[in-house]
Design a protein around this motif. Sequence first.
Motif, mmCIF file in Angstrom:
data_model
loop_
_atom_site.group_PDB
_atom_site.id
_atom_site.type_symbol
_atom_site.label_atom_id
_atom_site.label_comp_id
_atom_site.label_asym_id
_atom_site.label_seq_id
_atom_site.Cartn_x
_atom_site.Cartn_y
_atom_site.Cartn_z
ATOM 1 N N HIS A 1 0.813 -1.211 0.000
ATOM 2 C CA HIS A 1 0.000 0.000 0.000
ATOM 3 C C HIS A 1 0.851 1.267 0.000
ATOM 4 O O HIS A 1 0.523 2.256 -0.668
ATOM 5 N N GLN A 2 1.940 1.262 0.739
ATOM 6 C CA GLN A 2 2.805 2.443 0.734
ATOM 7 C C GLN A 2 3.493 2.628 -0.615
ATOM 8 O O GLN A 2 3.702 3.762 -1.057
ATOM 9 N N SER A 3 3.858 1.535 -1.260
ATOM 10 C CA SER A 3 4.455 1.638 -2.596
ATOM 11 C C SER A 3 3.467 2.262 -3.570
ATOM 12 O O SER A 3 3.829 3.114 -4.393
ATOM 13 N N GLN A 4 2.202 1.858 -3.466
ATOM 14 C CA GLN A 4 1.176 2.427 -4.333
ATOM 15 C C GLN A 4 0.952 3.909 -4.030
ATOM 16 O O GLN A 4 0.846 4.734 -4.944
ATOM 17 N N ALA A 5 0.889 4.238 -2.733
ATOM 18 C CA ALA A 5 0.704 5.642 -2.352
ATOM 19 C C ALA A 5 1.894 6.486 -2.792
ATOM 20 O O ALA A 5 1.717 7.617 -3.281
ATOM 21 N N GLY A 6 3.115 5.955 -2.632
ATOM 22 C CA GLY A 6 4.308 6.686 -3.051
ATOM 23 C C GLY A 6 4.310 6.939 -4.539
ATOM 24 O O GLY A 6 4.774 7.999 -5.009
ATOM 25 N N LEU A 7 3.788 5.993 -5.299
ATOM 26 C CA LEU A 7 3.705 6.166 -6.750
ATOM 27 C C LEU A 7 2.776 7.322 -7.114
ATOM 28 O O LEU A 7 3.109 8.165 -7.954
ATOM 29 N N ILE A 8 1.613 7.376 -6.460
ATOM 30 C CA ILE A 8 0.665 8.469 -6.760
ATOM 31 C C ILE A 8 1.230 9.804 -6.303
ATOM 32 O O ILE A 8 1.098 10.822 -6.999
ATOM 33 N N LEU A 9 1.859 9.840 -5.129
ATOM 34 C CA LEU A 9 2.452 11.088 -4.634
ATOM 35 C C LEU A 9 3.561 11.584 -5.562
ATOM 36 O O LEU A 9 3.674 12.791 -5.814
ATOM 37 N N SER A 10 4.358 10.677 -6.068
ATOM 38 C CA SER A 10 5.420 11.061 -7.005
ATOM 39 C C SER A 10 4.815 11.591 -8.300
ATOM 40 O O SER A 10 5.307 12.576 -8.870
ATOM 41 N N PHE A 11 3.744 10.952 -8.751
ATOM 42 C CA PHE A 11 3.050 11.433 -9.950
ATOM 43 C C PHE A 11 2.496 12.839 -9.725
ATOM 44 O O PHE A 11 2.643 13.730 -10.568
ATOM 45 N N ALA A 12 1.834 13.039 -8.569
ATOM 46 C CA ALA A 12 1.258 14.351 -8.252
ATOM 47 C C ALA A 12 2.347 15.423 -8.178
ATOM 48 O O ALA A 12 2.170 16.546 -8.669
ATOM 49 N N THR A 13 3.483 15.067 -7.569
ATOM 50 C CA THR A 13 4.600 16.017 -7.494
ATOM 51 C C THR A 13 5.134 16.331 -8.887
ATOM 52 O O THR A 13 5.455 17.489 -9.197
ATOM 53 N N GLY A 14 5.249 15.307 -9.733
ATOM 54 C CA GLY A 14 5.709 15.519 -11.095
ATOM 55 C C GLY A 14 4.787 16.440 -11.875
ATOM 56 O O GLY A 14 5.248 17.329 -12.616
ATOM 57 N N VAL A 15 3.483 16.256 -11.713
ATOM 58 C CA VAL A 15 2.515 17.139 -12.374
ATOM 59 C C VAL A 15 2.686 18.565 -11.864
ATOM 60 O O VAL A 15 2.679 19.531 -12.649
ATOM 61 N N GLY A 16 2.864 18.709 -10.557
ATOM 62 C CA GLY A 16 3.081 20.041 -9.986
ATOM 63 C C GLY A 16 4.336 20.697 -10.538
ATOM 64 O O GLY A 16 4.347 21.901 -10.830
ATOM 65 N N LEU A 17 5.396 19.919 -10.695
ATOM 66 C CA LEU A 17 6.639 20.463 -11.254
ATOM 67 C C LEU A 17 6.436 20.939 -12.691
ATOM 68 O O LEU A 17 6.957 21.992 -13.077
ATOM 69 N N LEU A 18 5.684 20.179 -13.465
ATOM 70 C CA LEU A 18 5.394 20.605 -14.837
ATOM 71 C C LEU A 18 4.622 21.924 -14.853
ATOM 72 O O LEU A 18 4.942 22.842 -15.620
ATOM 73 N N LEU A 19 3.608 22.007 -13.997
ATOM 74 C CA LEU A 19 2.812 23.228 -13.932
ATOM 75 C C LEU A 19 3.669 24.422 -13.517
ATOM 76 O O LEU A 19 3.571 25.514 -14.099
ATOM 77 N N GLY A 20 4.510 24.222 -12.495
ATOM 78 C CA GLY A 20 5.352 25.310 -12.013
ATOM 79 C C GLY A 20 6.369 25.753 -13.031
ATOM 80 O O GLY A 20 6.611 26.959 -13.218
ATOM 81 N N ASN A 21 6.986 24.806 -13.735
ATOM 82 C CA ASN A 21 8.037 25.148 -14.692
ATOM 83 C C ASN A 21 7.487 25.765 -15.964
ATOM 84 O O ASN A 21 8.203 26.481 -16.658
ATOM 85 N N PHE A 22 6.227 25.473 -16.265
ATOM 86 C CA PHE A 22 5.605 26.093 -17.431
ATOM 87 C C PHE A 22 4.817 27.348 -17.062
ATOM 88 O O PHE A 22 4.185 27.962 -17.922
ATOM 89 N N GLY A 23 4.845 27.710 -15.785
ATOM 90 C CA GLY A 23 4.171 28.932 -15.342
ATOM 91 C C GLY A 23 2.671 28.902 -15.554
ATOM 92 O O GLY A 23 2.083 29.897 -16.008
ATOM 93 N N ALA A 24 2.041 27.789 -15.242
ATOM 94 C CA ALA A 24 0.592 27.663 -15.441
ATOM 95 C C ALA A 24 -0.162 28.701 -14.628
ATOM 96 O O ALA A 24 0.219 29.025 -13.493
ATOM 97 N N ASN A 25 -1.235 29.227 -15.199
ATOM 98 C CA ASN A 25 -2.020 30.227 -14.472
ATOM 99 C C ASN A 25 -2.845 29.555 -13.376
ATOM 100 O O ASN A 25 -3.036 28.335 -13.380
ATOM 101 N N PRO A 26 -3.354 30.335 -12.431
ATOM 102 C CA PRO A 26 -4.056 29.746 -11.275
ATOM 103 C C PRO A 26 -5.238 28.869 -11.644
ATOM 104 O O PRO A 26 -5.507 27.873 -10.960
ATOM 105 N N TRP A 27 -5.955 29.216 -12.715
ATOM 106 C CA TRP A 27 -7.138 28.435 -13.079
ATOM 107 C C TRP A 27 -6.753 27.047 -13.588
ATOM 108 O O TRP A 27 -7.444 26.061 -13.298
#
Length: 361
Positions: A76-102
């Motif tokens: 279960h922790q391996s699965q949760a870590g996978l989703i958290l890493s995915f969510a962090t990766g998506v956040g990094l993409l948004l931040g590096n591309f300067g996505a607007n708040p919406w």
Amino acid sequence: MRRSFVGIRQQSYQQMFTFAPSQKDHVAATRIMISVAVPLGILVLLGREDLTIFAAFGTFTSIYARLEKPQMRFRHQSQAGLILSFATGVGLLLGNFGANPWVLILTCSLVGAIGSMLAIRWSLRPAGGIFFIFATGAIGSIPPNGIPFQSLLLTVLAAGFSVLMGFVFGWFGEGTRGIIFSEPPNHGLTNRQVLERGLYFFLTTLAAGVIGELSGLSHSYWAQVAAAAVLLGANTVARVVRGINRVLGTFGGILITAFFISLQPDTWHVLVLVVLSQFLGEMFVLRNYGFAMLFITPLAMFMIYLANPFTNYELLTARLLETAIGSAVGMLGVIITPAQELVNKDTVAVPVLRVARTLKK
């Protein structure tokens, strides 16, 4: 009708002001504390406090599967870590591309909804997508740092360390003797029902984020996190009480945070506060959610302060108001459109709604 409202009031008071029995909470809390302290401590030693936020979201892996059997916890922790890493990766993409708040708000709700559906399928505890929204929104709000791959690697490594600690603590009695959570039963939901839950999660958190953004406050993803937290309650009353507890606990937690920040702590002091807040939050989160928020709120703010110290209290005010907005949206959604399974589980709270539905027919 009057008896129903009395029952609602009594159940609400009981959930708000009583503490559930301890379930070897100190064992899980110690494991989670170590899982947080080691990665963040190493980065502080290396003088890279700016990267601690990325490792911190990896350490959220340790929160999952507490008191489960070691083999089950590993999965279960391996699965949760996978989703958290995915969510962090998506956040990094948004931040590096300067996505607007919406775009950020929409993406946070989408990632949270996907995470919540996977949590159902994989029987993850805690359920829901609150941490996935948090990771996407917080990382997506950070200005580009020029090293997205290394930042994501830190999240993955911290998640891996949390999984390792989860396995090691099987030798210290967590999930091997005493109180052991049995394997979560199959959710018993059809694919359509899982999708409906995901859609409900998506729309509720999206509404909270939109209202938070329109309010003119910063960090609207905090409103989304608060709305997601409300949806974790077992029934209608529990969800409403959870929303109230989150607001009250956040208010107290903000006061605690403001006090320590007024002392202008140095880096090592903040690290100690992070670790201590994590331990205390995990000690009480399953016993009384409102009381635990007195420590969970400072934990979140100290993590931000560790990576990027702030000198004014505007961020603290925004945290409180966004939480109030998100909790209100979550509670309103629960009251207006209670899910059928919540109505079926409620023996006290929703007779009034049942009567109203009967009258309509």
